[in-house]
Scaffold this motif. Structure first.
Motif, PDB file in Angstrom:
ATOM      1  N   GLY A  63       3.732 -25.825  -7.160  1.00 44.51           N
ATOM      2  CA  GLY A  63       4.695 -25.408  -6.140  1.00 44.51           C
ATOM      3  C   GLY A  63       5.688 -24.358  -6.583  1.00 44.51           C
ATOM      4  O   GLY A  63       6.573 -23.988  -5.807  1.00 44.51           O
ATOM      5  N   THR A  64       5.575 -23.839  -7.812  1.00 49.08           N
ATOM      6  CA  THR A  64       6.526 -22.826  -8.270  1.00 49.08           C
ATOM      7  C   THR A  64       5.791 -21.698  -8.980  1.00 49.08           C
ATOM      8  O   THR A  64       4.664 -21.872  -9.465  1.00 49.08           O
ATOM      9  CB  THR A  64       7.576 -23.441  -9.224  1.00 49.08           C
ATOM     10  N   THR A  65       6.420 -20.542  -9.034  1.00 46.29           N
ATOM     11  CA  THR A  65       5.884 -19.410  -9.780  1.00 46.29           C
ATOM     12  C   THR A  65       6.640 -19.268 -11.094  1.00 46.29           C
ATOM     13  O   THR A  65       7.716 -19.837 -11.272  1.00 46.29           O
ATOM     14  CB  THR A  65       6.003 -18.103  -8.992  1.00 46.29           C
ATOM     15  N   LEU A  66       6.083 -18.495 -11.997  1.00 47.42           N
ATOM     16  CA  LEU A  66       6.716 -18.284 -13.301  1.00 47.42           C
ATOM     17  C   LEU A  66       8.074 -17.613 -13.149  1.00 47.42           C
ATOM     18  O   LEU A  66       9.028 -17.954 -13.867  1.00 47.42           O
ATOM     19  CB  LEU A  66       5.802 -17.431 -14.186  1.00 47.42           C
ATOM     20  N   PRO A  70      10.713 -20.522 -14.858  1.00 45.75           N
ATOM     21  CA  PRO A  70       9.819 -20.428 -16.018  1.00 45.75           C
ATOM     22  C   PRO A  70       9.638 -21.747 -16.767  1.00 45.75           C
ATOM     23  O   PRO A  70       8.517 -22.081 -17.174  1.00 45.75           O
ATOM     24  CB  PRO A  70      10.496 -19.375 -16.901  1.00 45.75           C
ATOM     25  N   THR A  71      10.714 -22.506 -16.951  1.00 48.16           N
ATOM     26  CA  THR A  71      10.610 -23.747 -17.720  1.00 48.16           C
ATOM     27  C   THR A  71       9.756 -24.766 -16.993  1.00 48.16           C
ATOM     28  O   THR A  71       8.828 -25.352 -17.578  1.00 48.16           O
ATOM     29  CB  THR A  71      12.005 -24.337 -17.987  1.00 48.16           C
ATOM     30  N   ARG A  72      10.029 -24.995 -15.719  1.00 46.34           N
ATOM     31  CA  ARG A  72       9.256 -25.965 -14.940  1.00 46.34           C
ATOM     32  C   ARG A  72       7.797 -25.536 -14.844  1.00 46.34           C
ATOM     33  O   ARG A  72       6.886 -26.355 -14.954  1.00 46.34           O
ATOM     34  CB  ARG A  72       9.858 -26.133 -13.541  1.00 46.34           C
ATOM     35  N   TYR A  73       7.569 -24.252 -14.636  1.00 45.37           N
ATOM     36  CA  TYR A  73       6.205 -23.728 -14.531  1.00 45.37           C
ATOM     37  C   TYR A  73       5.421 -24.038 -15.797  1.00 45.37           C
ATOM     38  O   TYR A  73       4.319 -24.608 -15.751  1.00 45.37           O
ATOM     39  CB  TYR A  73       6.276 -22.215 -14.296  1.00 45.37           C
TER      40      TYR A  73
END
Length: 245
Positions: A63-66, A70-73
């Motif tokens: 559900g996220t992009t870099l 960035p950390t969650r990705y």
């Protein structure tokens, strides 16, 4: 939420290797990334893990992009590269500890998972060894332990069977099956087509930077009616077609 590759154009220079590549890997499935050498498999993987920036399109993981987080990705992805990458100055124990810190993992529970994996791959008595002491196959096993101890939501696995003995191949395939049952999204690139045919739910067949066909084995068989029924037959048909172009 898995992986979404959305109209991806990219590569290593201004001339794109990938040309409008578009696919998804859903939670709880294994998707095989198949293609001849130079088809764009590694380029696709390098975009997903964040080593390359798309020229057009985007890659969404969980559900996220870099660029958005960035950390969650990155913490959602466990990556097993084709060639093991280890720090020469770190022991096996220090390598695993570094990964735990990078992912923000709870140490006690993660070490319990790690010890089970180390025992599975017969590395449990080698925690004080340095990479120079490991064979090629043992280095690959270290990468497998390093990835699967994270209990990641997304696994990117690139040619994982190279250098592994038959017992280790069986153990790795068991881990892949277990991760799938636990809801992970798994993208696996391999030339060991018998394993891919048996363990993958769907396939993405790349050819010259584009998706030639994607779907189940039955859908690939329908797309290549002149070939045999196996994934190996379909792959050889694609190779013959390229030689005749």
């Amino acid at each position: 939420m898995g992986i979404e590759v959305d109209h991806l154009v990219g590569g290593y220079s201004q001339v794109p290797v990938l040309k409008d590549v578009n696919f998804q890997v859903n939670d709880g499935e294994v998707v095989g990334l198949i293609g001849l050498n130079g088809a764009g498999k590694s380029t696709t993987i390098n975009h997903i893990i964040g080593l390359l920036t798309p020229q057009k399109g985007r890659v969404v993981v969980g559900g996220t992009t870099l660029s958005e987080d960035p950390t969650r990705y990155k913490q959602q992805i466990a990556y097993i590269p084709e060639l093991p990458v280890l720090y020469d100055e770190l022991t096996l124990a220090e390598t695993l500890s570094l990964t735990m810190m990078a992912y923000g993992l709870e140490q006690e529970a993660t070490w319990q998972r790690a010890h089970r994996l180390l025992k599975m791959f017969r590395l449990d008595n080698k925690l004080d060894w340095f990479p120079a002491n490991f064979s090629k196959g043992m280095k690959q096993k270290v990468m497998i332990v390093n990835a699967f101890m994270t209990d990641a939501k997304v696994y990117i696995i690139d040619e994982p069977f190279l250098g592994l003995d038959p017992v280790a191949v069986h153990d790795l395939l068991t881990l892949i099956e277990d991760a799938k049952k636990n809801g992970a999204a798994i993208l696996m690139s391999t030339h060991v087509l018998a394993n891919a045919e048996k363990y993958c739910d769907r396939f993405i067949l790349l050819h010259q930077g584009q998706i030639k066909v994607a779907g189940t084995l039955a859908q690939l068989q329908a797309a290549f009616p002149q070939a045999g029924n196996s994934l190996d037959d379909i792959y050889l048909s694609l190779a013959d077609g390229e030689r005749n172009e």
